[in-house]
Write a protein that holds these residues in place. Structure first.
Motif, PDB file in Angstrom:
ATOM      1  N   GLN A  63       0.823  -1.214   0.000  1.00 22.87           N
ATOM      2  CA  GLN A  63       0.000   0.000   0.000  1.00 22.87           C
ATOM      3  C   GLN A  63       0.857   1.264   0.000  1.00 22.87           C
ATOM      4  O   GLN A  63       0.463   2.286  -0.547  1.00 22.87           O
ATOM      5  CB  GLN A  63      -0.947   0.002   1.196  1.00 22.87           C
ATOM      6  N   LYS A  64       2.033   1.198   0.594  1.00 20.05           N
ATOM      7  CA  LYS A  64       2.888   2.373   0.675  1.00 20.05           C
ATOM      8  C   LYS A  64       3.704   2.617  -0.591  1.00 20.05           C
ATOM      9  O   LYS A  64       4.337   3.655  -0.726  1.00 20.05           O
ATOM     10  CB  LYS A  64       3.814   2.272   1.888  1.00 20.05           C
ATOM     11  N   SER A  66       2.174   1.573  -3.734  1.00 19.97           N
ATOM     12  CA  SER A  66       1.211   1.218  -4.788  1.00 19.97           C
ATOM     13  C   SER A  66       1.250   2.136  -6.001  1.00 19.97           C
ATOM     14  O   SER A  66       1.036   1.686  -7.128  1.00 19.97           O
ATOM     15  CB  SER A  66      -0.206   1.153  -4.224  1.00 19.97           C
ATOM     16  N   GLU A  67       1.535   3.414  -5.793  1.00 21.66           N
ATOM     17  CA  GLU A  67       1.551   4.352  -6.922  1.00 21.66           C
ATOM     18  C   GLU A  67       2.733   4.124  -7.856  1.00 21.66           C
ATOM     19  O   GLU A  67       2.693   4.536  -9.013  1.00 21.66           O
ATOM     20  CB  GLU A  67       1.555   5.788  -6.413  1.00 21.66           C
ATOM     21  N   THR A  68       3.784   3.489  -7.355  1.00 18.13           N
ATOM     22  CA  THR A  68       4.981   3.284  -8.171  1.00 18.13           C
ATOM     23  C   THR A  68       5.246   1.804  -8.456  1.00 18.13           C
ATOM     24  O   THR A  68       6.264   1.459  -9.038  1.00 18.13           O
ATOM     25  CB  THR A  68       6.218   3.891  -7.477  1.00 18.13           C
ATOM     26  N   LEU A  69       4.331   0.947  -8.070  1.00 15.70           N
ATOM     27  CA  LEU A  69       4.486  -0.501  -8.226  1.00 15.70           C
ATOM     28  C   LEU A  69       3.862  -0.982  -9.532  1.00 15.70           C
ATOM     29  O   LEU A  69       2.723  -0.645  -9.846  1.00 15.70           O
ATOM     30  CB  LEU A  69       3.829  -1.221  -7.049  1.00 15.70           C
ATOM     31  N   LYS A  70       4.630  -1.774 -10.263  1.00 13.04           N
ATOM     32  CA  LYS A  70       4.109  -2.446 -11.453  1.00 13.04           C
ATOM     33  C   LYS A  70       4.591  -3.891 -11.414  1.00 13.04           C
ATOM     34  O   LYS A  70       5.719  -4.162 -11.017  1.00 13.04           O
ATOM     35  CB  LYS A  70       4.627  -1.800 -12.738  1.00 13.04           C
ATOM     36  N   VAL A  71       3.738  -4.782 -11.813  1.00 15.05           N
ATOM     37  CA  VAL A  71       4.114  -6.184 -11.929  1.00 15.05           C
ATOM     38  C   VAL A  71       4.361  -6.439 -13.407  1.00 15.05           C
ATOM     39  O   VAL A  71       3.482  -6.194 -14.241  1.00 15.05           O
ATOM     40  CB  VAL A  71       3.014  -7.110 -11.370  1.00 15.05           C
ATOM     41  N   ALA A  85      10.482   3.965  -8.244  1.00 12.92           N
ATOM     42  CA  ALA A  85      10.871   5.123  -7.429  1.00 12.92           C
ATOM     43  C   ALA A  85      11.729   4.602  -6.286  1.00 12.92           C
ATOM     44  O   ALA A  85      11.720   3.391  -6.011  1.00 12.92           O
ATOM     45  CB  ALA A  85       9.639   5.823  -6.878  1.00 12.92           C
ATOM     46  N   PRO A  86      12.455   5.483  -5.616  1.00 10.91           N
ATOM     47  CA  PRO A  86      13.136   5.036  -4.406  1.00 10.91           C
ATOM     48  C   PRO A  86      12.100   4.467  -3.423  1.00 10.91           C
ATOM     49  O   PRO A  86      10.951   4.904  -3.402  1.00 10.91           O
ATOM     50  CB  PRO A  86      13.772   6.313  -3.851  1.00 10.91           C
ATOM     51  N   ILE A  87      12.518   3.496  -2.624  1.00  7.77           N
ATOM     52  CA  ILE A  87      11.621   2.898  -1.641  1.00  7.77           C
ATOM     53  C   ILE A  87      11.922   3.515  -0.276  1.00  7.77           C
ATOM     54  O   ILE A  87      13.029   3.376   0.239  1.00  7.77           O
ATOM     55  CB  ILE A  87      11.817   1.366  -1.563  1.00  7.77           C
ATOM     56  N   SER A  88      10.942   4.202   0.279  1.00  7.21           N
ATOM     57  CA  SER A  88      11.106   4.784   1.610  1.00  7.21           C
ATOM     58  C   SER A  88      11.314   3.674   2.629  1.00  7.21           C
ATOM     59  O   SER A  88      10.661   2.619   2.552  1.00  7.21           O
ATOM     60  CB  SER A  88       9.859   5.598   1.987  1.00  7.21           C
ATOM     61  N   ILE A  92       8.886  -0.361   4.671  1.00  4.73           N
ATOM     62  CA  ILE A  92       9.374  -1.691   5.040  1.00  4.73           C
ATOM     63  C   ILE A  92       8.672  -2.138   6.322  1.00  4.73           C
ATOM     64  O   ILE A  92       8.773  -1.499   7.354  1.00  4.73           O
ATOM     65  CB  ILE A  92      10.911  -1.692   5.223  1.00  4.73           C
ATOM     66  N   GLU A  93       7.955  -3.259   6.222  1.00 14.01           N
ATOM     67  CA  GLU A  93       7.186  -3.779   7.357  1.00 14.01           C
ATOM     68  C   GLU A  93       8.003  -4.680   8.268  1.00 14.01           C
ATOM     69  O   GLU A  93       7.729  -4.772   9.457  1.00 14.01           O
ATOM     70  CB  GLU A  93       5.990  -4.606   6.857  1.00 14.01           C
ATOM     71  N   ASN A  94       8.948  -5.403   7.686  1.00  8.10           N
ATOM     72  CA  ASN A  94       9.708  -6.377   8.458  1.00  8.10           C
ATOM     73  C   ASN A  94      11.033  -6.628   7.757  1.00  8.10           C
ATOM     74  O   ASN A  94      11.132  -6.457   6.539  1.00  8.10           O
ATOM     75  CB  ASN A  94       8.917  -7.682   8.576  1.00  8.10           C
ATOM     76  N   VAL A  95      12.011  -7.042   8.543  1.00  8.35           N
ATOM     77  CA  VAL A  95      13.344  -7.345   8.009  1.00  8.35           C
ATOM     78  C   VAL A  95      13.759  -8.712   8.550  1.00  8.35           C
ATOM     79  O   VAL A  95      13.729  -8.933   9.763  1.00  8.35           O
ATOM     80  CB  VAL A  95      14.379  -6.281   8.431  1.00  8.35           C
ATOM     81  N   PHE A  96      14.122  -9.605   7.639  1.00  9.73           N
ATOM     82  CA  PHE A  96      14.607 -10.926   8.016  1.00  9.73           C
ATOM     83  C   PHE A  96      16.057 -11.069   7.567  1.00  9.73           C
ATOM     84  O   PHE A  96      16.386 -10.740   6.419  1.00  9.73           O
ATOM     85  CB  PHE A  96      13.786 -12.031   7.340  1.00  9.73           C
ATOM     86  N   THR A  97      16.888 -11.580   8.448  1.00 13.47           N
ATOM     87  CA  THR A  97      18.263 -11.912   8.086  1.00 13.47           C
ATOM     88  C   THR A  97      18.281 -13.372   7.677  1.00 13.47           C
ATOM     89  O   THR A  97      17.737 -14.232   8.385  1.00 13.47           O
ATOM     90  CB  THR A  97      19.205 -11.703   9.288  1.00 13.47           C
ATOM     91  N   VAL A  98      18.901 -13.653   6.532  1.00 12.96           N
ATOM     92  CA  VAL A  98      18.967 -15.022   6.038  1.00 12.96           C
ATOM     93  C   VAL A  98      20.424 -15.359   5.760  1.00 12.96           C
ATOM     94  O   VAL A  98      21.119 -14.631   5.037  1.00 12.96           O
ATOM     95  CB  VAL A  98      18.128 -15.202   4.750  1.00 12.96           C
ATOM     96  N   LEU A  99      20.869 -16.469   6.330  1.00 13.23           N
ATOM     97  CA  LEU A  99      22.225 -16.944   6.109  1.00 13.23           C
ATOM     98  C   LEU A  99      22.234 -17.981   4.998  1.00 13.23           C
ATOM     99  O   LEU A  99      21.293 -18.786   4.885  1.00 13.23           O
ATOM    100  CB  LEU A  99      22.779 -17.568   7.395  1.00 13.23           C
ATOM    101  N   LYS A 100      23.288 -17.953   4.204  1.00 14.69           N
ATOM    102  CA  LYS A 100      23.412 -18.939   3.130  1.00 14.69           C
ATOM    103  C   LYS A 100      23.556 -20.321   3.764  1.00 14.69           C
ATOM    104  O   LYS A 100      24.324 -20.515   4.713  1.00 14.69           O
ATOM    105  CB  LYS A 100      24.623 -18.632   2.255  1.00 14.69           C
TER     106      LYS A 100
END
Length: 111
Positions: A63-64, A66-71, A85-88, A92-100
């Motif tokens: 939703q934040k 949506s004006e600049t999102l295209k699939v 556009a740049p992403i504010s 960002i709702e959540n951040v996950f760290t993922v290890l290889k």
């Protein structure tokens, strides 16, 4: 609804937090920032982040942006979310760290 994920290196997320937005070279060269749906993360990470030992998965609030999102249809025949556009950092709702993993993969967290 599939979550929109921005895969990013930790150092690039740190830079984004300092300036308040994610800006990538693809925004200039292609006109958008590449994102993935959560089911695409393992393949996207393996293809573009194979040299990294750790990545971050940023869950983007659709939703934040949506004006600049295209699939759009990519060369591999799949549809990907692109943000024109740049992403504010506030999108960002959540951040996950993922290890290889030992097999070289980056699994999407199940939490």
């Amino acid at each position: 609804m599939q979550k929109i994920i921005k895969i990013i290196r930790p150092i690039d997320w740190e830079k984004a937090q300092n300036i308040g937005e994610i800006i990538e070279s693809s925004l200039t060269t292609e006109g958008f920032i590449h994102c993935s749906y959560e089911y695409q993360v393992p393949n996207t990470a393996a293809k573009h982040f194979s040299e990294e030992e750790r990545i971050l998965l940023l869950v983007v609030n659709e939703q934040k942006v949506s004006e600049t999102l295209k699939v759009e249809l990519a060369k591999n025949g799949e549809y990907y979310p692109h943000i024109f556009a740049p992403i504010s950092i506030h999108a960002i709702e959540n951040v996950f760290t993922v290890l290889k993993q030992k097999d070289g993969t980056f699994p999407f967290p199940t939490r």
